[in-house]
Write an enzyme that holds these catalytic residues in place. Structure first.
Site, PDB file in Angstrom:
ATOM      1  N   LYS A  65       1.221  -7.656  -0.454  1.00 48.80           N
ATOM      2  CA  LYS A  65       1.630  -6.260  -0.254  1.00 48.80           C
ATOM      3  C   LYS A  65       2.235  -5.793  -1.583  1.00 48.80           C
ATOM      4  O   LYS A  65       3.186  -6.391  -2.086  1.00 48.80           O
ATOM      5  CB  LYS A  65       2.684  -6.185   0.858  1.00 48.80           C
ATOM      6  CG  LYS A  65       3.405  -4.841   0.986  1.00 48.80           C
ATOM      7  CD  LYS A  65       2.527  -3.799   1.671  1.00 48.80           C
ATOM      8  CE  LYS A  65       3.304  -2.520   1.953  1.00 48.80           C
ATOM      9  NZ  LYS A  65       4.251  -2.675   3.071  1.00 48.80           N
ATOM     10  N   SER A  67       2.900  -2.112  -4.270  1.00 45.99           N
ATOM     11  CA  SER A  67       2.983  -0.655  -4.307  1.00 45.99           C
ATOM     12  C   SER A  67       1.673  -0.077  -4.820  1.00 45.99           C
ATOM     13  O   SER A  67       1.020  -0.636  -5.702  1.00 45.99           O
ATOM     14  CB  SER A  67       4.120  -0.227  -5.237  1.00 45.99           C
ATOM     15  OG  SER A  67       4.061   1.164  -5.465  1.00 45.99           O
ATOM     16  N   THR A 118       4.980   3.594  -6.139  1.00 44.20           N
ATOM     17  CA  THR A 118       4.651   4.969  -5.769  1.00 44.20           C
ATOM     18  C   THR A 118       5.879   5.848  -5.905  1.00 44.20           C
ATOM     19  O   THR A 118       5.788   6.991  -6.362  1.00 44.20           O
ATOM     20  CB  THR A 118       4.125   5.029  -4.328  1.00 44.20           C
ATOM     21  OG1 THR A 118       2.935   4.254  -4.245  1.00 44.20           O
ATOM     22  CG2 THR A 118       3.826   6.455  -3.903  1.00 44.20           C
ATOM     23  N   ALA A 119       7.027   5.324  -5.494  1.00 44.47           N
ATOM     24  CA  ALA A 119       8.259   6.104  -5.591  1.00 44.47           C
ATOM     25  C   ALA A 119       8.480   6.583  -7.019  1.00 44.47           C
ATOM     26  O   ALA A 119       8.812   7.751  -7.259  1.00 44.47           O
ATOM     27  CB  ALA A 119       9.441   5.255  -5.116  1.00 44.47           C
ATOM     28  N   HIS A 162      12.470   3.088   1.818  1.00 42.18           N
ATOM     29  CA  HIS A 162      12.691   2.322   3.039  1.00 42.18           C
ATOM     30  C   HIS A 162      13.753   2.962   3.935  1.00 42.18           C
ATOM     31  O   HIS A 162      13.830   4.168   4.075  1.00 42.18           O
ATOM     32  CB  HIS A 162      13.044   0.869   2.700  1.00 42.18           C
ATOM     33  CG  HIS A 162      11.994   0.141   1.925  1.00 42.18           C
ATOM     34  ND1 HIS A 162      10.650   0.366   2.087  1.00 42.18           N
ATOM     35  CD2 HIS A 162      12.109  -0.802   0.951  1.00 42.18           C
ATOM     36  CE1 HIS A 162       9.973  -0.424   1.271  1.00 42.18           C
ATOM     37  NE2 HIS A 162      10.822  -1.132   0.573  1.00 42.18           N
TER      38      HIS A 162
END
Length: 290
Positions: A65, A67, A118-119, A162
């Site tokens: 997993k 980003s 992504t943030a 989150h």
């Protein structure tokens, strides 16, 4: 007997909820993988360092997993799976400040959870327009240290992800801007946050099998949410169960089961725009093909 696949994902509720069935050997026809828990900034780094099988840690992982912000750097070695990740609406990162802080971040120090996330991409795209004087220093901190750093005045603002969406007011902080809201207003597309990738060297048939296993694990989680409850809470870092439920409800949705045309459009849109800003490498032809 074949060795189990090696997978790394975060201990966050959405990941443990999604992968519970597979991790416990509950998906028919699929062996349980060997699981490593790591925050997404760690898995981003592992994927980026991964090459042909060898001694480096990243090279030992088959499925990760990561980003979407890290995806352009790893597409030579890893293929994007069409399921298992996190996209959605109303779930974007937030920029937080203290209540008495000015709205203008020009020259200010901002803490972010990763520079390959992504943030971060959404933040830099937003800041290019919203911070005319230019940002000051950008520092990388573990995501659970960002709100205390803003509260204590060690940084001027923080980019949070989150469950911080639900808890920032407990730190006496205020929301300056919602990166997801800005993205959705600009594009009308969902926000691509976390991707599931698998090693291309496994071969096309194996990649399809893994994708079907992930999709089956998602569907089993929805069919019997109580089955994963203990697993989710055991890894959620003492998170309040109600917050864990909110977290799952926000980040596990129809795009987790299948990206679909809209999901792929969101991914391409973000990475194309970020490449135009010089934040990521440009995608090659067919880079997102599965």
């Amino acid at each position: 007997m074949a060795e189990p696949l090696r997978i790394a994902y975060s201990p966050c509720p959405n990941d443990t909820f999604v992968f519970h069935a597979w991790a416990h050997g509950l998906v028919p026809g699929a062996d349980a993988p060997e699981v490593t828990f790591a925050d997404i900034d760690v898995t981003n780094g592992l994927a980026a360092r991964s090459g042909p099988p060898g001694p480096e840690a990243g090279a030992e992982l088959d499925v990760l997993k990561i980003s979407y912000g890290a995806l352009p750097w790893v597409l030579d070695e890893y293929a994007l799976l069409p399921c298992g990740g996190a996209l959605g609406r109303g779930c974007g990162p937030l920029v937080l400040t203290r209540p008495d802080a000015p709205d203008d971040l020009s020259g200010k120090t901002v803490a972010v959870p990763s520079e390959r996330s992504t943030a971060y991409l959404l933040f830099r795209i937003w800041a290019a327009r919203a911070v005319p004087g230019g940002l000051g220093e950008v520092v990388v901190l573990p995501f659970d240290e960002i709100m205390p750093a803003v509260r204590d005045g060690r940084v001027d603002a923080g980019l949070v992800i989150h469950e911080a969406r639900f808890t920032y007011q407990e730190y006496g902080l205020r929301k300056l801007a919602d990166m997801g809201e800005a993205w959705e207003q600009d594009t009308g597309l969902p926000i691509p946050l976390g991707a599931i990738v698998a090693r291309r060297s496994l071969g096309a048939q194996r990649l399809r099998e893994i994708a079907e296993t992930v999709r089956a694990s998602v569907r089993q989680a929805w069919a019997d949410p109580a089955a994963s409850r203990e697993y989710v809470l055991a890894h959620s870092q003492e998170m309040d169960p109600a917050v864990a439920d909110q977290h799952i409800g926000l980040y596990v949705n129809e795009f987790t089961a299948d990206l679909g045309e809209e999901g792929y459009a969101a991914v391409r849109g973000l990475l194309t725009r970020a490449a135009a800003e010089g934040l990521v490498p440009a995608l090659g032809p067919g880079a997102l093909d599965f």
